[in-house]
Scaffold this motif. Structure first.
Motif, PDB file in Angstrom:
ATOM      1  N   LYS A   1       0.921   9.002   6.076  1.00 39.57           N
ATOM      2  CA  LYS A   1      -0.197   9.071   6.782  1.00 39.57           C
ATOM      3  C   LYS A   1       0.050   7.921   7.881  1.00 39.57           C
ATOM      4  O   LYS A   1      -0.330   8.314   9.078  1.00 39.57           O
ATOM      5  N   ASP A   2       0.832   6.959   7.708  1.00 37.73           N
ATOM      6  CA  ASP A   2       0.914   5.901   8.694  1.00 37.73           C
ATOM      7  C   ASP A   2       2.142   5.883   9.593  1.00 37.73           C
ATOM      8  O   ASP A   2       2.381   5.057  10.210  1.00 37.73           O
ATOM      9  N   GLY A   3       2.847   7.176   9.626  1.00 32.00           N
ATOM     10  CA  GLY A   3       3.939   7.308  10.666  1.00 32.00           C
ATOM     11  C   GLY A   3       5.372   7.203  10.002  1.00 32.00           C
ATOM     12  O   GLY A   3       6.143   7.257  10.794  1.00 32.00           O
TER      13      GLY A   3
ATOM     14  N   ASN B 180       9.780   4.757  10.439  1.00 33.61           N
ATOM     15  CA  ASN B 180       8.694   4.859  11.512  1.00 33.61           C
ATOM     16  C   ASN B 180       9.367   4.311  12.636  1.00 33.61           C
ATOM     17  O   ASN B 180       9.776   3.016  12.599  1.00 33.61           O
ATOM     18  N   ARG B 181       9.855   5.090  13.784  1.00 39.38           N
ATOM     19  CA  ARG B 181      10.595   4.600  14.926  1.00 39.38           C
ATOM     20  C   ARG B 181       9.936   3.355  15.731  1.00 39.38           C
ATOM     21  O   ARG B 181      10.455   2.585  16.330  1.00 39.38           O
ATOM     22  N   ALA B 182       8.545   3.421  15.434  1.00 37.68           N
ATOM     23  CA  ALA B 182       7.677   2.247  15.989  1.00 37.68           C
ATOM     24  C   ALA B 182       8.140   0.702  15.554  1.00 37.68           C
ATOM     25  O   ALA B 182       8.044  -0.267  16.166  1.00 37.68           O
ATOM     26  N   GLY B 183       8.907   0.745  14.156  1.00 39.64           N
ATOM     27  CA  GLY B 183       9.286  -0.498  13.771  1.00 39.64           C
ATOM     28  C   GLY B 183      10.814  -0.601  14.085  1.00 39.64           C
ATOM     29  O   GLY B 183      11.312  -2.013  13.720  1.00 39.64           O
ATOM     30  N   VAL B 184      11.484   0.299  14.471  1.00 35.71           N
ATOM     31  CA  VAL B 184      12.869  -0.072  15.108  1.00 35.71           C
ATOM     32  C   VAL B 184      12.829  -1.031  16.037  1.00 35.71           C
ATOM     33  O   VAL B 184      12.096  -0.925  17.270  1.00 35.71           O
ATOM     34  N   GLY B 185      13.590  -2.202  15.884  1.00 37.51           N
ATOM     35  CA  GLY B 185      13.949  -3.418  16.760  1.00 37.51           C
ATOM     36  C   GLY B 185      13.053  -4.482  16.489  1.00 37.51           C
ATOM     37  O   GLY B 185      13.139  -5.481  16.999  1.00 37.51           O
TER      38      GLY B 185
ATOM     39  N   ARG C 285       0.892  -1.099   0.111  1.00 30.89           N
ATOM     40  CA  ARG C 285       0.109  -0.031   0.144  1.00 30.89           C
ATOM     41  C   ARG C 285       0.823   1.224  -0.145  1.00 30.89           C
ATOM     42  O   ARG C 285       0.155   2.443  -0.364  1.00 30.89           O
ATOM     43  N   TYR C 286       2.134   1.325   0.585  1.00 34.43           N
ATOM     44  CA  TYR C 286       3.062   2.268   0.370  1.00 34.43           C
ATOM     45  C   TYR C 286       3.645   2.760  -0.817  1.00 34.43           C
ATOM     46  O   TYR C 286       4.467   3.655  -0.608  1.00 34.43           O
ATOM     47  N   ALA C 287       3.380   1.850  -1.757  1.00 32.82           N
ATOM     48  CA  ALA C 287       3.789   2.438  -3.152  1.00 32.82           C
ATOM     49  C   ALA C 287       2.950   3.816  -3.513  1.00 32.82           C
ATOM     50  O   ALA C 287       3.680   4.492  -4.247  1.00 32.82           O
TER      51      ALA C 287
END
Length: 176
Positions: free
Chosen positions: A59-61, A89-94, A50-52
């Motif tokens: 919008k999703d951070g 997206n820092r929420a995905g780091v790790g 979807r991020y294409a």
């Protein structure tokens, strides 16, 4: 072209790319018995296709950047190529979950617009061995100016990479 058709165009092109996963893995994962690799690639593709349409990433951070990353050796002859623009997206780091990448990578196309080319997972390097994902260890550790010491795993799901599906740089990506 309308926004709706622009949004769908990369998804249709990506579906063909996903069909190529078996041939992209022809060299085999680092562990030949790891049957999860094609499944995890399909999961990553389904979670990020979807991020294409770049505005959905923002919008999703995923924070948009105007810094294009290229191999430092690209100033003259040689070098491994470029990565592109990292939207983090820092929420995905790790995360090592194929559904939760830390970054989406875009490159500027011939049309002057940014196109999704790769997805990246980033794990802080805290003295542990490199994490594994897609049947192989992450690259690194490296020092990142923002995140410190990290391991990373690039996957060129949306642009063919002559250097390989999991290479850090793509010789066909150039930064302006």
């Amino acid at each position: 072209m309308t926004t709706g058709s622009r949004r769908n165009r990369p998804l249709m092109a990506g579906a063909g790319a996903l069909a190529l996963v078996p041939s992209l893995l022809a060299a085999g994962p680092a562990r030949a018995d790891d049957a999860s690799v094609p499944r995890d690639l399909a999961t990553a593709y389904a979670a990020t296709a979807r991020y294409a349409y770049e505005p959905l990433a923002v919008k999703d951070g995923f924070a948009r950047t105007d810094t294009c990353v290229a191999d430092p050796g690209m100033g003259g002859m040689g070098g491994a190529g470029g990565m592109g623009y990292h939207y983090v997206n820092r929420a995905g780091v790790g995360s090592t979950d194929p559904r939760r990448p830390a970054a989406l990578i875009y490159a500027t196309g011939k049309d002057g617009e940014r196109h999704l080319v790769a997805v990246e997972w980033v794990v802080p390097a805290t003295g542990q061995p490199a994490p594994r994902m897609f049947g192989r260890p992450f690259d690194g550790p490296f020092t990142n100016a923002v995140l410190g010491r990290i391991y990373d795993r690039h996957v060129w799901l949306y642009k063919d990479n002559p250097a390989g599906l999991f290479a850090r740089y793509n010789p066909d990506v150039r930064c302006p």
